[in-house]
Motif scaffolding. Sequence first.
Motif, PDB file in Angstrom:
ATOM      1  N   GLN A  21      61.952  42.688  13.914  1.00 12.56           N
ATOM      2  CA  GLN A  21      60.886  41.681  13.858  1.00 12.56           C
ATOM      3  C   GLN A  21      61.010  40.988  12.509  1.00 12.56           C
ATOM      4  O   GLN A  21      60.620  41.542  11.486  1.00 12.56           O
ATOM      5  CB  GLN A  21      59.512  42.358  13.967  1.00 12.56           C
ATOM      6  CG  GLN A  21      59.264  43.079  15.272  1.00 12.56           C
ATOM      7  CD  GLN A  21      58.829  42.142  16.379  1.00 12.56           C
ATOM      8  OE1 GLN A  21      58.682  40.935  16.167  1.00 12.56           O
ATOM      9  NE2 GLN A  21      58.626  42.675  17.565  1.00 12.56           N
TER      10      GLN A  21
ATOM     11  N   HIS B  23      48.131  41.475  21.188  1.00 18.25           N
ATOM     12  CA  HIS B  23      48.615  42.020  22.458  1.00 18.25           C
ATOM     13  C   HIS B  23      48.560  43.546  22.435  1.00 18.25           C
ATOM     14  O   HIS B  23      48.431  44.158  21.373  1.00 18.25           O
ATOM     15  CB  HIS B  23      50.055  41.566  22.740  1.00 18.25           C
ATOM     16  CG  HIS B  23      51.066  42.095  21.749  1.00 18.25           C
ATOM     17  ND1 HIS B  23      51.209  41.567  20.483  1.00 18.25           N
ATOM     18  CD2 HIS B  23      51.959  43.112  21.833  1.00 18.25           C
ATOM     19  CE1 HIS B  23      52.168  42.238  19.833  1.00 18.25           C
ATOM     20  NE2 HIS B  23      52.630  43.182  20.626  1.00 18.25           N
TER      21      HIS B  23
ATOM     22  N   ASP C 212      51.142  46.646  23.840  1.00 22.62           N
ATOM     23  CA  ASP C 212      52.562  46.716  24.214  1.00 22.62           C
ATOM     24  C   ASP C 212      52.769  47.118  25.679  1.00 22.62           C
ATOM     25  O   ASP C 212      53.619  46.545  26.368  1.00 22.62           O
ATOM     26  CB  ASP C 212      53.306  47.729  23.326  1.00 22.62           C
ATOM     27  CG  ASP C 212      53.491  47.207  21.904  1.00 22.62           C
ATOM     28  OD1 ASP C 212      53.516  45.973  21.718  1.00 22.62           O
ATOM     29  OD2 ASP C 212      53.604  48.046  20.986  1.00 22.62           O
TER      30      ASP C 212
ATOM     31  N   TRP D  48      56.723  51.469  13.193  1.00 24.75           N
ATOM     32  CA  TRP D  48      57.060  50.129  12.697  1.00 24.75           C
ATOM     33  C   TRP D  48      57.429  50.292  11.222  1.00 24.75           C
ATOM     34  O   TRP D  48      56.574  50.624  10.397  1.00 24.75           O
ATOM     35  CB  TRP D  48      55.848  49.234  12.894  1.00 24.75           C
ATOM     36  CG  TRP D  48      55.996  47.779  12.632  1.00 24.75           C
ATOM     37  CD1 TRP D  48      56.251  46.808  13.558  1.00 24.75           C
ATOM     38  CD2 TRP D  48      55.829  47.092  11.375  1.00 24.75           C
ATOM     39  NE1 TRP D  48      56.269  45.580  12.949  1.00 24.75           N
ATOM     40  CE2 TRP D  48      56.020  45.729  11.617  1.00 24.75           C
ATOM     41  CE3 TRP D  48      55.542  47.517  10.077  1.00 24.75           C
ATOM     42  CZ2 TRP D  48      55.926  44.768  10.604  1.00 24.75           C
ATOM     43  CZ3 TRP D  48      55.463  46.572   9.066  1.00 24.75           C
ATOM     44  CH2 TRP D  48      55.649  45.208   9.338  1.00 24.75           C
TER      45      TRP D  48
ATOM     46  N   HIS E 240      47.152  44.728  18.791  1.00 22.63           N
ATOM     47  CA  HIS E 240      47.713  44.419  17.468  1.00 22.63           C
ATOM     48  C   HIS E 240      48.342  43.033  17.496  1.00 22.63           C
ATOM     49  O   HIS E 240      48.619  42.474  18.563  1.00 22.63           O
ATOM     50  CB  HIS E 240      48.727  45.482  17.039  1.00 22.63           C
ATOM     51  CG  HIS E 240      49.905  45.628  17.961  1.00 22.63           C
ATOM     52  ND1 HIS E 240      49.821  46.256  19.183  1.00 22.63           N
ATOM     53  CD2 HIS E 240      51.189  45.215  17.840  1.00 22.63           C
ATOM     54  CE1 HIS E 240      50.999  46.237  19.771  1.00 22.63           C
ATOM     55  NE2 HIS E 240      51.860  45.605  18.983  1.00 22.63           N
TER      56      HIS E 240
ATOM     57  N   THR F  24      50.360  39.862  14.556  1.00 25.93           N
ATOM     58  CA  THR F  24      50.768  39.514  13.187  1.00 25.93           C
ATOM     59  C   THR F  24      50.650  38.002  13.005  1.00 25.93           C
ATOM     60  O   THR F  24      50.868  37.229  13.939  1.00 25.93           O
ATOM     61  CB  THR F  24      52.217  39.975  12.898  1.00 25.93           C
ATOM     62  OG1 THR F  24      53.114  39.348  13.804  1.00 25.93           O
ATOM     63  CG2 THR F  24      52.353  41.485  13.007  1.00 25.93           C
TER      64      THR F  24
ATOM     65  N   ARG G 268      59.817  38.661   5.819  1.00 27.58           N
ATOM     66  CA  ARG G 268      59.157  39.857   6.362  1.00 27.58           C
ATOM     67  C   ARG G 268      60.038  40.422   7.466  1.00 27.58           C
ATOM     68  O   ARG G 268      59.973  40.018   8.609  1.00 27.58           O
ATOM     69  CB  ARG G 268      57.767  39.536   6.891  1.00 27.58           C
ATOM     70  CG  ARG G 268      56.831  40.745   6.863  1.00 27.58           C
ATOM     71  CD  ARG G 268      56.144  41.024   8.179  1.00 27.58           C
ATOM     72  NE  ARG G 268      57.084  41.240   9.269  1.00 27.58           N
ATOM     73  CZ  ARG G 268      56.725  41.282  10.544  1.00 27.58           C
ATOM     74  NH1 ARG G 268      55.483  41.103  10.906  1.00 27.58           N
ATOM     75  NH2 ARG G 268      57.630  41.503  11.500  1.00 27.58           N
TER      76      ARG G 268
END
Length: 280
Positions: A107, A120, A122, A138, A210, A212, A221
């Motif tokens: 990611q 969303h 998973d 993660w 979760h 981002t 990132r």
Amino acid sequence: MLNDAQVEFFRDNGYLVLDTPVLEADQIEEMKERVLQVTRGEKSGADSVSNLVGDEIEGSDHVVVQIVNIWQADPLFHNLIYQANITEMVSQLMGEDTVRLWHDQIQYKPPRVGAPTDWHQDHPYWPIIQPADLVSCWVALDNASIENGCMNVVPRSHNWGAVPGGLRGNENFQPTFDDESFLPADARLEVVPCEVKSGCCMFHHCLTWHGTYYNRSDIPRRAVALHYMPGYTRYEPDGRGHLVEEYVEVQPGEVLRGRHFPTVRENGQALVPGAVTQSA
Ligand SMILES: O=C(O)CCC(=O)C(=O)O
């Protein structure tokens, strides 16, 4: 190894941030470079499944690079999925002695142009495997902060089941529900940003909400998400498919195992790449 309080926190909240490193400093630097190499199409291993979300990288102002199964394309990431300190913690959080990899996913939000990944859960994206007991680790390669698009979670939302419709982020990435009638009466929509230092990790349950936000900072990132299945996870196709379904070699209803879904722990023991397992 996690202590009882950390395991209890995860079970209650559906996530856990760990501020002790799981990677060595030289491992981090090499992995950061490998992510950029694989993104440019240079890979040293066999097949990988890649998808670029957003527009082309060059010239775009809205980019998230997601590479699925980099472990099959690069030996460093192949070793990572077996790393005993990680798989031991995952096994503790699952409460399960046998653990397999469902898939991994790079990611990468490049500096200034990194785009959001909307709220969303998973598991609804993984409709070919059951039950919804997976745990993801993660791992941050760069420091992940609010400024460069760290993970945000809604605590305790893993207890709400798969919520149809679900959450949407507004212009400030604050979530609202399409239809609150799907939520339990005591559900609270609290958002916790999870800043994770380079080489450290956070864990989330596959039903935890979760997402981002943008990376508008000057700092890349890069992270790798390792999505692990408890040993009892079955292949239960429902017709909606998934990117890695072409690699499934078992029959519907059977435990999902095989060379593309490696067993990384068996009966409480960490395995190494290429290990012969009792259960494949
Ligand atoms: O890293 C991100 O930006 C999103 C990651 C994510 O959604 C996940 O690991 O499930």
